[in-house]
Scaffold this motif. Structure first.
Motif, mmCIF file in Angstrom:
data_model
loop_
_atom_site.group_PDB
_atom_site.id
_atom_site.type_symbol
_atom_site.label_atom_id
_atom_site.label_comp_id
_atom_site.label_asym_id
_atom_site.label_seq_id
_atom_site.Cartn_x
_atom_site.Cartn_y
_atom_site.Cartn_z
ATOM 1 N N UNK A 3 25.542 6.349 17.838
ATOM 2 C CA UNK A 3 25.704 5.396 16.736
ATOM 3 C C UNK A 3 26.786 5.735 15.726
ATOM 4 N N UNK A 4 27.194 7.013 15.614
ATOM 5 C CA UNK A 4 28.231 7.390 14.659
ATOM 6 C C UNK A 4 27.734 7.598 13.234
ATOM 7 N N UNK A 5 26.523 7.166 12.938
ATOM 8 C CA UNK A 5 25.997 7.310 11.573
ATOM 9 C C UNK A 5 25.394 8.681 11.341
ATOM 10 N N UNK A 6 24.874 9.270 12.420
ATOM 11 C CA UNK A 6 24.103 10.505 12.274
ATOM 12 C C UNK A 6 24.599 11.574 13.233
ATOM 13 N N UNK A 7 24.302 12.815 12.884
ATOM 14 C CA UNK A 7 24.558 13.938 13.786
ATOM 15 C C UNK A 7 23.194 14.469 14.212
ATOM 16 N N UNK A 8 22.989 14.532 15.512
ATOM 17 C CA UNK A 8 21.695 14.996 16.018
ATOM 18 C C UNK A 8 21.821 16.460 16.403
ATOM 19 N N UNK A 9 20.669 17.094 16.610
ATOM 20 C CA UNK A 9 20.688 18.432 17.199
ATOM 21 C C UNK A 9 20.584 18.234 18.711
ATOM 22 N N UNK A 10 20.288 19.307 19.451
ATOM 23 C CA UNK A 10 20.137 19.161 20.907
ATOM 24 C C UNK A 10 18.972 18.200 21.194
ATOM 25 N N UNK A 11 18.954 17.574 22.385
ATOM 26 C CA UNK A 11 17.887 16.603 22.663
ATOM 27 C C UNK A 11 16.498 17.215 22.453
ATOM 28 N N UNK A 12 15.560 16.412 21.955
ATOM 29 C CA UNK A 12 14.228 16.941 21.644
ATOM 30 C C UNK A 12 13.529 17.512 22.888
ATOM 31 N N UNK A 13 12.940 18.693 22.727
ATOM 32 C CA UNK A 13 12.188 19.263 23.856
ATOM 33 C C UNK A 13 10.833 18.583 23.996
ATOM 34 N N UNK A 14 10.255 18.176 22.852
ATOM 35 C CA UNK A 14 8.959 17.494 22.889
ATOM 36 C C UNK A 14 9.167 16.093 22.311
ATOM 37 N N UNK A 15 8.474 15.750 21.227
ATOM 38 C CA UNK A 15 8.642 14.411 20.663
ATOM 39 C C UNK A 15 9.047 14.448 19.199
ATOM 40 N N UNK A 16 9.646 15.581 18.795
ATOM 41 C CA UNK A 16 10.088 15.743 17.410
ATOM 42 C C UNK A 16 11.614 15.709 17.391
ATOM 43 N N UNK A 17 12.134 14.958 16.445
ATOM 44 C CA UNK A 17 13.562 14.691 16.385
ATOM 45 C C UNK A 17 14.059 15.050 14.986
ATOM 46 N N UNK A 18 15.199 15.755 14.901
ATOM 47 C CA UNK A 18 15.806 16.010 13.589
ATOM 48 C C UNK A 18 17.265 15.579 13.632
ATOM 49 N N UNK A 19 17.737 15.060 12.513
ATOM 50 C CA UNK A 19 19.126 14.581 12.470
ATOM 51 C C UNK A 19 19.627 14.556 11.028
ATOM 52 N N UNK A 20 20.950 14.560 10.887
ATOM 53 C CA UNK A 20 21.527 14.499 9.537
ATOM 54 C C UNK A 20 22.574 13.387 9.480
ATOM 55 N N UNK A 21 22.721 12.763 8.314
ATOM 56 C CA UNK A 21 23.727 11.710 8.174
ATOM 57 C C UNK A 21 25.136 12.298 8.216
ATOM 58 N N UNK A 22 26.065 11.571 8.815
ATOM 59 C CA UNK A 22 27.465 11.982 8.815
ATOM 60 C C UNK A 22 27.959 12.002 7.369
ATOM 61 N N UNK A 23 28.726 13.045 7.019
ATOM 62 C CA UNK A 23 29.240 13.174 5.653
ATOM 63 C C UNK A 23 30.356 14.202 5.647
ATOM 64 N N UNK A 24 31.041 14.335 4.498
ATOM 65 C CA UNK A 24 32.135 15.288 4.408
ATOM 66 C C UNK A 24 31.668 16.732 4.318
ATOM 67 N N UNK A 25 30.549 16.932 3.600
ATOM 68 C CA UNK A 25 30.031 18.292 3.433
ATOM 69 C C UNK A 25 28.533 18.306 3.713
ATOM 70 N N UNK A 26 28.020 19.526 3.890
ATOM 71 C CA UNK A 26 26.590 19.682 4.144
ATOM 72 C C UNK A 26 25.781 19.168 2.950
ATOM 73 N N UNK A 27 26.231 19.484 1.732
ATOM 74 C CA UNK A 27 25.412 19.019 0.593
ATOM 75 C C UNK A 27 25.425 17.501 0.462
ATOM 76 N N UNK A 28 26.548 16.870 0.820
ATOM 77 C CA UNK A 28 26.546 15.404 0.812
ATOM 78 C C UNK A 28 25.576 14.863 1.859
ATOM 79 N N UNK A 29 25.585 15.508 3.019
ATOM 80 C CA UNK A 29 24.690 15.085 4.084
ATOM 81 C C UNK A 29 23.223 15.219 3.641
#
Ligand SMILES: *Cc1c(COP(=O)(O)O)cnc(C)c1O
Length: 470
Positions: free
Chosen positions: A357-383
């Motif tokens: 989608x380009x809006x978010x950065x995901x981690x590696x594919x979920x091993x179970x059913x839990x998903x974590x992701x961060x919004x695309x941004x210039x810096x970590x604190x903005x994200x």
């Protein structure tokens, strides 16, 4: 997907409760009847109406748009079985407190042990995963007195506290970029000696990462330690047929752990108050020996109170678990395992949408059913700050997510061009633990897109609000 005219809260099953109570009462039919107050009295009802109103102050855990923490209502069979047992209120401390529910506990726990491949075991239900882990680490300390307990920095926070309670040394081991225990760090710590127990987390609470059991077991061969598997959340996924190959390899070796914790109140469709500890060697029962002046004398068999640190425990929990497992046996390719598979499919499907989608950065594919992701941004604190605003905006559209403070190494910042101005990032987190989630992925994604788009604030008000706010 959206179904009109269906009440949100299932209630038809309550009709069965009266019939079930008739059946139960027949077992006591030769007792003289006795006088009691008529229920519910108007005062009781008034208080309960007040309680019902107060309970509105909750996130809608029962709804597919609640996709935040590890929360969902129990299976209706568990709810009814628990309620039925309440009319007796058995205590599974001892056979005198609950003969039937103690037998049901033993059967249900044996089924959990069989699920991980054990033909013999020692184990019982507990108030929850924390209590179950406490028993595992307590036994670890009895077998290897004074020696250190190791767990990864993504292990459940209670392990450190539990070892504090037990007076055992604890050290945490680094994780890799997938949130699994780092084998290098683990081995270099093991080389220094003095380790009694290693905790492998089989499904971390934050991201559902599974510590690599084959490699940890190889280290056990070399260094000798007790292996405790904290599978409080992930344990049931041993039944799922759609795991990634390396996750499957860990579940295939789960039976080689010395002790395992699995929480029926997490993924086992149970009301809270139901954890489970099982030990591979029934011989550890000797450490539980106690001399209670209240000992019940109705049986010569080792009763549950003699192999548990807790005294009184809800027999109703055992009845609920037994009934659920009777209806939905812990089998591969059964109705229960299909629910777990649906949850993982939902997480994978949402991961794919986010990935492209380009809006978010995901981690590696979920091993179970839990998903974590961060919004695309210039810096970590903005994200991080965007995560918080997506969390708030999604909630206005009735989509309830969770936030988690995670190491930035879980995300490919360089690939996404995000500047690392902080070591941790506030990520969005979703536990897609209801089988219904699979059918709601498109809707969840639609709301996420709207919530991530800065230009869309105005649209929040226009969007159809399906939930009631009061
Ligand atoms: C939830 C959880 C626990 C704690 O269990 P409770 O039932 O909440 O006490 C421990 N370990 C893991 C991996 C968990 O997910």
């Amino acid at each position: 997907m959206k179904t009109k005219n269906l009440p949100l809260l299932e209630r038809d099953s309550i009709k069965a409760l009266k019939r079930l109570l008739d059946t139960l009462e027949k077992g006591f039919g030769d007792l003289p009847s006795f006088k009691r107050a008529k229920m519910p009295s108007p005062a009781t009802e008034r208080v309960l109406v007040e309680a019902a109103k107060r309970l509105r102050d909750n996130f809608p855990y029962f709804h597919p748009l609640y996709a935040g923490q590890m929360l969902k209502p129990p299976h209706p069979a568990a709810r009814l079985a628990y309620a039925l047992a309440m009319w007796i209120n058995p205590n599974n401390h001892a056979l005198d407190g609950g003969r039937a529910s103690s037998a049901m506990e033993k059967e249900a726990v044996a089924q959990i042990a069989a699920m991980v491949g054990w033909k013999s075991h020692l184990g019982h239900l507990t108030g929850g995963g924390t209590m179950a882990n406490l028993e595992a680490l307590w036994i670890g300390g009895r077998v290897n007195p004074g020696k250190t307990i190791l767990a990864s920095d993504q292990a459940h926070y209670t392990h450190r506290r539990i070892t504090g309670v037990l007076g055992l040394p604890f050290e945490s081991v680094a994780t890799d970029h997938r949130g699994r225990i780092s084998l290098e760090s683990l081995e270099s710590r093991l080389k220094r000696g003095g380790v009694g127990t290693v905790v492998a987390t089989v499904g971390t609470t934050a991201t559902g990462a599974v510590d690599p059991l084959p490699e940890i077991l190889a280290l056990r061969e070399r260094y000798g330690f007790r292996l405790h598997a904290d599978a409080a959340y992930g344990g049931y996924f041993v039944l799922a047929g759609n795991l990634a190959p390396d996750t499957s390899k860990s579940f295939e070796r789960l039976s080689e752990a010395d002790s395992i914790v699995i929480d029926p109140h997490k993924h086992g469709l149970q009301p809270y108050g139901c954890g489970c500890i099982i030990f591979r060697d029934p011989g550890v029962g000797k450490f539980y020996k106690h001399d209670s002046p209240y000992t019940y004398f109705s049986s010569n068999e080792l009763h549950l109170g003699e192999i548990s640190l807790e005294c009184s425990r809800a027999g109703a929990s055992a009845v609920a678990l037994w009934a659920t497992q009777r209806l939905l046996p812990l089998r591969r390719k059964g109705a229960f395992s299909r629910m777990l598979e649906a949850s993982r499919s939902a997480a994978l499907a949402l991961h794919r949408k986010m990935h492209s989608g380009g809006l978010f950065i995901t981690s590696t594919p979920p091993e179970l059913d839990i998903l974590v992701w961060i919004p695309a941004a210039g810096t970590v604190s903005e994200s991080s700050s965007l995560s918080r605003s997506v969390f708030d905006r999604a909630a206005k559209h009735n989509l309830h997510l969770a936030l988690a403070e995670l190491p930035t190494k879980f995300f490919d910042l360089a690939g996404a061009g995000i500047m690392r101005d902080s070591e941790t990032v506030t990520a969005l987190r979703s536990v897609l633990m209801k089988p219904e989630h699979r059918d709601w992925v498109d809707e969840i994604w639609r709301i996420l897109e709207i919530s991530a788009n800065k230009e869309s604030r105005g649209k929040v008000k226009q969007s159809k609000q399906s939930g009631r706010t009061n």
